[in-house]
Motif scaffolding. Structure first.
Motif, PDB file in Angstrom:
ATOM      1  N   PRO A  43       0.799  -1.235   0.000  1.00  0.00           N
ATOM      2  CA  PRO A  43       0.000   0.000   0.000  1.00  0.00           C
ATOM      3  C   PRO A  43       0.830   1.282   0.000  1.00  0.00           C
ATOM      4  CG  PRO A  43      -0.376  -1.279   2.027  1.00  0.00           C
ATOM      5  CD  PRO A  43       0.448  -2.114   1.134  1.00  0.00           C
ATOM      6  N   LYS A  44       1.904   1.308   0.786  1.00  0.00           N
ATOM      7  CA  LYS A  44       2.683   2.550   0.875  1.00  0.00           C
ATOM      8  C   LYS A  44       3.229   2.941  -0.496  1.00  0.00           C
ATOM      9  CE  LYS A  44       6.302   4.972   3.394  1.00  0.00           C
ATOM     10  NZ  LYS A  44       6.518   5.641   2.089  1.00  0.00           N
ATOM     11  N   LYS A  45       3.838   1.968  -1.206  1.00  0.00           N
ATOM     12  CA  LYS A  45       4.421   2.274  -2.527  1.00  0.00           C
ATOM     13  C   LYS A  45       3.331   2.694  -3.501  1.00  0.00           C
ATOM     14  CE  LYS A  45       7.158   0.316  -6.296  1.00  0.00           C
ATOM     15  NZ  LYS A  45       7.983  -0.879  -6.726  1.00  0.00           N
ATOM     16  N   VAL A  67       3.298   6.326  -5.399  1.00  0.00           N
ATOM     17  CA  VAL A  67       3.469   6.508  -6.856  1.00  0.00           C
ATOM     18  C   VAL A  67       2.171   6.946  -7.536  1.00  0.00           C
ATOM     19  CG1 VAL A  67       5.339   4.819  -6.885  1.00  0.00           C
ATOM     20  CG2 VAL A  67       3.013   4.089  -7.482  1.00  0.00           C
ATOM     21  N   GLY A  68       1.103   7.097  -6.756  1.00  0.00           N
ATOM     22  CA  GLY A  68      -0.151   7.589  -7.338  1.00  0.00           C
ATOM     23  C   GLY A  68      -0.998   6.522  -7.988  1.00  0.00           C
ATOM     24  N   PHE A  69      -0.656   5.251  -7.767  1.00  0.00           N
ATOM     25  CA  PHE A  69      -1.487   4.171  -8.315  1.00  0.00           C
ATOM     26  C   PHE A  69      -2.782   4.085  -7.513  1.00  0.00           C
ATOM     27  CE2 PHE A  69      -1.989   0.311 -10.769  1.00  0.00           C
ATOM     28  CZ  PHE A  69      -2.834  -0.468  -9.999  1.00  0.00           C
ATOM     29  N   SER A  70      -2.652   4.249  -6.189  1.00  0.00           N
ATOM     30  CA  SER A  70      -3.835   4.222  -5.307  1.00  0.00           C
ATOM     31  C   SER A  70      -3.913   5.555  -4.570  1.00  0.00           C
ATOM     32  CB  SER A  70      -3.699   3.121  -4.240  1.00  0.00           C
ATOM     33  OG  SER A  70      -3.295   1.929  -4.836  1.00  0.00           O
ATOM     34  N   ARG A  71      -5.108   5.851  -4.065  1.00  0.00           N
ATOM     35  CA  ARG A  71      -5.278   7.059  -3.241  1.00  0.00           C
ATOM     36  C   ARG A  71      -5.831   6.616  -1.880  1.00  0.00           C
ATOM     37  NH1 ARG A  71      -6.997   8.113  -7.919  1.00  0.00           N
ATOM     38  NH2 ARG A  71      -9.173   7.642  -7.449  1.00  0.00           N
ATOM     39  N   LEU A  72      -5.422   7.307  -0.835  1.00  0.00           N
ATOM     40  CA  LEU A  72      -5.980   7.019   0.496  1.00  0.00           C
ATOM     41  C   LEU A  72      -7.418   7.531   0.527  1.00  0.00           C
ATOM     42  CD1 LEU A  72      -3.199   7.869   3.134  1.00  0.00           C
ATOM     43  CD2 LEU A  72      -4.297   5.672   2.689  1.00  0.00           C
ATOM     44  N   ASN A 105      11.122   8.442  -6.230  1.00  0.00           N
ATOM     45  CA  ASN A 105      11.593   7.350  -5.366  1.00  0.00           C
ATOM     46  C   ASN A 105      11.544   5.975  -6.021  1.00  0.00           C
ATOM     47  OD1 ASN A 105      11.581   9.430  -3.468  1.00  0.00           O
ATOM     48  ND2 ASN A 105       9.402   9.032  -3.022  1.00  0.00           N
ATOM     49  N   TYR A 106      10.636   5.792  -7.000  1.00  0.00           N
ATOM     50  CA  TYR A 106      10.488   4.444  -7.575  1.00  0.00           C
ATOM     51  C   TYR A 106      10.521   4.511  -9.096  1.00  0.00           C
ATOM     52  CZ  TYR A 106       8.511   3.239  -2.937  1.00  0.00           C
ATOM     53  OH  TYR A 106       8.290   3.043  -1.595  1.00  0.00           O
ATOM     54  N   SER A 107      11.062   3.477  -9.748  1.00  0.00           N
ATOM     55  CA  SER A 107      11.094   3.476 -11.220  1.00  0.00           C
ATOM     56  C   SER A 107      10.201   2.387 -11.807  1.00  0.00           C
ATOM     57  CB  SER A 107      12.528   3.249 -11.689  1.00  0.00           C
ATOM     58  OG  SER A 107      12.963   1.989 -11.190  1.00  0.00           O
ATOM     59  N   THR A 108       9.893   1.358 -10.992  1.00  0.00           N
ATOM     60  CA  THR A 108       9.145   0.228 -11.527  1.00  0.00           C
ATOM     61  C   THR A 108       8.043  -0.218 -10.578  1.00  0.00           C
ATOM     62  OG1 THR A 108      11.114  -0.567 -12.674  1.00  0.00           O
ATOM     63  CG2 THR A 108       9.348  -2.154 -12.363  1.00  0.00           C
ATOM     64  N   LEU A 109       6.878  -0.511 -11.133  1.00  0.00           N
ATOM     65  CA  LEU A 109       5.756  -1.086 -10.389  1.00  0.00           C
ATOM     66  C   LEU A 109       5.767  -2.578 -10.701  1.00  0.00           C
ATOM     67  CD1 LEU A 109       3.117  -0.233  -8.771  1.00  0.00           C
ATOM     68  CD2 LEU A 109       1.961  -0.425 -10.977  1.00  0.00           C
ATOM     69  N   LYS A 110       5.932  -3.418  -9.677  1.00  0.00           N
ATOM     70  CA  LYS A 110       5.997  -4.855  -9.925  1.00  0.00           C
ATOM     71  C   LYS A 110       4.577  -5.412  -9.828  1.00  0.00           C
ATOM     72  CE  LYS A 110       8.437  -9.108  -8.876  1.00  0.00           C
ATOM     73  NZ  LYS A 110       9.401  -9.851  -8.050  1.00  0.00           N
ATOM     74  N   ALA A 111       3.994  -5.768 -10.979  1.00  0.00           N
ATOM     75  CA  ALA A 111       2.592  -6.190 -11.023  1.00  0.00           C
ATOM     76  C   ALA A 111       2.443  -7.630 -11.488  1.00  0.00           C
ATOM     77  CB  ALA A 111       1.802  -5.263 -11.943  1.00  0.00           C
ATOM     78  N   ALA A 112       1.565  -8.365 -10.805  1.00  0.00           N
ATOM     79  CA  ALA A 112       1.174  -9.719 -11.196  1.00  0.00           C
ATOM     80  C   ALA A 112      -0.208  -9.639 -11.818  1.00  0.00           C
ATOM     81  CB  ALA A 112       1.152 -10.635  -9.979  1.00  0.00           C
ATOM     82  N   TYR A 113      -0.429 -10.398 -12.887  1.00  0.00           N
ATOM     83  CA  TYR A 113      -1.728 -10.410 -13.574  1.00  0.00           C
ATOM     84  C   TYR A 113      -2.273 -11.819 -13.517  1.00  0.00           C
ATOM     85  CZ  TYR A 113      -0.882  -5.737 -15.369  1.00  0.00           C
ATOM     86  OH  TYR A 113      -0.664  -4.380 -15.472  1.00  0.00           O
ATOM     87  N   THR A 114      -3.465 -11.988 -12.915  1.00  0.00           N
ATOM     88  CA  THR A 114      -4.014 -13.333 -12.798  1.00  0.00           C
ATOM     89  C   THR A 114      -4.209 -13.914 -14.191  1.00  0.00           C
ATOM     90  OG1 THR A 114      -5.608 -14.649 -11.589  1.00  0.00           O
ATOM     91  CG2 THR A 114      -6.498 -12.760 -12.763  1.00  0.00           C
ATOM     92  N   PHE A 115      -3.910 -15.191 -14.361  1.00  0.00           N
ATOM     93  CA  PHE A 115      -3.872 -15.825 -15.693  1.00  0.00           C
ATOM     94  C   PHE A 115      -4.997 -16.856 -15.724  1.00  0.00           C
ATOM     95  CE2 PHE A 115      -0.738 -18.005 -18.877  1.00  0.00           C
ATOM     96  CZ  PHE A 115      -1.280 -17.295 -19.932  1.00  0.00           C
ATOM     97  N   TYR A 116      -4.704 -18.169 -15.625  1.00  0.00           N
ATOM     98  CA  TYR A 116      -5.792 -19.153 -15.585  1.00  0.00           C
ATOM     99  C   TYR A 116      -5.807 -19.829 -14.215  1.00  0.00           C
ATOM    100  CZ  TYR A 116      -6.369 -18.483 -20.591  1.00  0.00           C
ATOM    101  OH  TYR A 116      -6.595 -17.913 -21.824  1.00  0.00           O
ATOM    102  N   ASN A 117      -7.026 -19.969 -13.655  1.00  0.00           N
ATOM    103  CA  ASN A 117      -7.176 -20.587 -12.334  1.00  0.00           C
ATOM    104  C   ASN A 117      -8.312 -21.605 -12.416  1.00  0.00           C
ATOM    105  OD1 ASN A 117      -5.478 -18.402 -11.152  1.00  0.00           O
ATOM    106  ND2 ASN A 117      -7.279 -17.137 -11.602  1.00  0.00           N
ATOM    107  N   VAL A 118      -8.120 -22.772 -11.845  1.00  0.00           N
ATOM    108  CA  VAL A 118      -9.197 -23.772 -11.803  1.00  0.00           C
ATOM    109  C   VAL A 118      -9.303 -24.329 -10.399  1.00  0.00           C
ATOM    110  CG1 VAL A 118     -10.069 -25.964 -12.690  1.00  0.00           C
ATOM    111  CG2 VAL A 118      -8.827 -24.430 -14.216  1.00  0.00           C
ATOM    112  N   SER A 119     -10.518 -24.279  -9.835  1.00  0.00           N
ATOM    113  CA  SER A 119     -10.721 -24.871  -8.514  1.00  0.00           C
ATOM    114  C   SER A 119     -11.768 -25.973  -8.606  1.00  0.00           C
ATOM    115  CB  SER A 119     -11.176 -23.790  -7.524  1.00  0.00           C
ATOM    116  OG  SER A 119     -12.575 -23.660  -7.517  1.00  0.00           O
TER     117      SER A 119
END
Ligand SMILES: COc1cccc(CC(=N)NC(=O)c2cccnc2OC2CCNCC2)c1
Length: 389
Positions: free
Chosen positions: A194-196, A200-205, A304-318
């Motif tokens: 959350p702090k990062k 970086v302006g991705f989220s707002r409080l 302060n930051y140059s890169t946002l490390k993001a994961a993108y959900t792909f295929y999930n089966v339950s």
């Protein structure tokens, strides 16, 4: 002017939306291969076509640099997708790929790569029809060459090369509305750092949200909950293929993956794709799996930051583990791997876990399109089982 090009293409036209007399299926019939234009479309005279051999480290690096500096940005121009070289090699070379579908445009004089567009082959099922298609992606024109109308000729050229392989349909996505989406998806984000994200302006409080409350709200357990959860291995491919083919049969539009494709798309590759399976401790059968791909974004001018490390959900089966527990474990693993955010679309059966696991709605839509294939009605996102990179 904005849709002049798309009004010339075999795609659902806005004027035809709701016209139920038009049949579902291909809009134009295939052309005899001898009648497909044999030579490339004309580019403006300063430019030339090139095939980008992604096996070549030098060419792969040129593609990487072009995309890093000129590819898709968010609506506020705070971030730009930063696909890695290893990711591009993975995404563009699935079983049966065509090197000729990795198309670049170079400046004749300097040989500088200034534009790119790609296709990869996919077997896509649309209701009960299995159609060989191309997935078209990574359309990118250098910022300095925008509004030179290069994009239409690049789309026509990749279409021509796809036709030469006797394929007459394609699937693509865009963040902009074009004629005519088969579905409109909402993207969602699950905060991990959350702090990062706030810095970086991705989220707002929110109003009543302090930083320390945000950190507490998004805190995750330090270890996963699912018994038998482990990284996917080569020996799991047959079981994962069975699970995935069966699961994807629920959706109106979904890919048909064989073992080779499941091995390519889901076997873990560091910093590219992560996949975990649930192996039942007593029966040793594989009952569930989840996967996510790694797509960082450059953070455009933040001190302060140059890169946002993001994961993108792909295929999930339950099938045995509740989906929200499976994805909660995915969040925990992504946090352990120092991802800042976990992204998802509201496609397939994602919507329930988006709400249960504290995902927030993104501020944009992702539109899915089919080329030369009409659907009678647009789909709900929950009817779509296709994830594009
Ligand atoms: C955070 O950095 C960004 C950099 C560029 C654009 C966007 C917003 C955006 N356009 N996001 C998506 O399209 C998106 C949001 C959630 C899940 N998948 C997505 O797109 C995928 C699939 C389509 N090709 C791009 C990656 C965000």
């Amino acid at each position: 002017q904005q849709h002049k090009f798309w009004e010339t293409q075999p795609v659902g036209q806005f004027k035809d939306v709701g016209n139920s007399s038009l049949p579902e299926g291909p809009i134009e019939p295939p052309t005899p291969l001898s009648e497909v234009k044999q030579e490339p479309y004309n580019l403006p005279s300063l430019y030339e076509w090139t095939v980008c051999d992604m096996d070549s480290d030098e060419v792969c690096n040129e593609v990487y640099v072009l995309l890093t500096n000129n590819y898709v940005e968010d609506d506020d121009n705070l971030f730009r997708f930063n696909y890695s070289k290893e990711f591009l090699r993975w995404g563009l070379r699935p079983p049966g790929y065509f090197r000729s579908w990795h198309i670049g445009v170079r400046v004749k004089a300097s040989k500088k790569l200034v534009a790119f567009i790609t296709g990869i082959p996919v077997k896509l099922r649309v209701r009960d029809e299995v159609v060989r298609m191309a997935e078209v992606n990574f359309l990118c024109v250098h910022k300095k060459l925008r509004s030179k109308r290069l994009a239409p000729v690049m789309i026509k050229e990749v279409t021509r090369r796809i036709h030469l392989e006797n394929i007459w349909q394609a699937a693509y996505t865009a963040g902009v509305l074009l004629p005519t989406p088969i579905t409109t998806c909402q993207y969602w984000h699950r905060t991990l750092h959350p702090k990062k994200l706030i810095d970086v302006g991705f989220s707002r409080l929110g109003e009543r949200m302090t930083m320390s409350r945000a950190i507490k709200l998004y805190r995750l357990p330090s270890s996963t909950a699912t018994i038998g959860l482990r990284k996917m291995e080569l020996r799991d491919v047959p079981a994962v293929t069975r699970l995935l083919r069966n699961y994807l049969s629920r959706f109106v539009v979904a890919p048909l993956f064989d073992d080779d494709e499941v091995e390519h798309w889901l076997l873990p590759q560091e910093d590219v794709v992560d996949s975990y399976v649930v192996e039942s401790p007593d029966t040793h059968e594989i009952t569930d799996f989840f996967s996510f791909y790694t797509l960082p974004s450059s953070i455009l001018n933040n001190p302060n930051y140059s890169t946002l490390k993001a994961a993108y959900t792909f295929y999930n089966v339950s099938t045995a583990t509740p989906l929200h527990q499976l994805i909660q474990d995915a969040l925990i693993i992504a946090k352990q791997k120092d991802f800042d955010v976990y992204n998802a679309l509201d496609i397939m059966e994602n919507e329930p876990f988006l709400k249960e696991l504290k995902f927030g709605r993104g501020d944009g839509q992702l539109y899915y399109y089919l080329y030369n294939y009409r659907l009678k009605d647009a789909l709900q996102p929950s009817e779509l089982g296709l994830v594009l990179l």
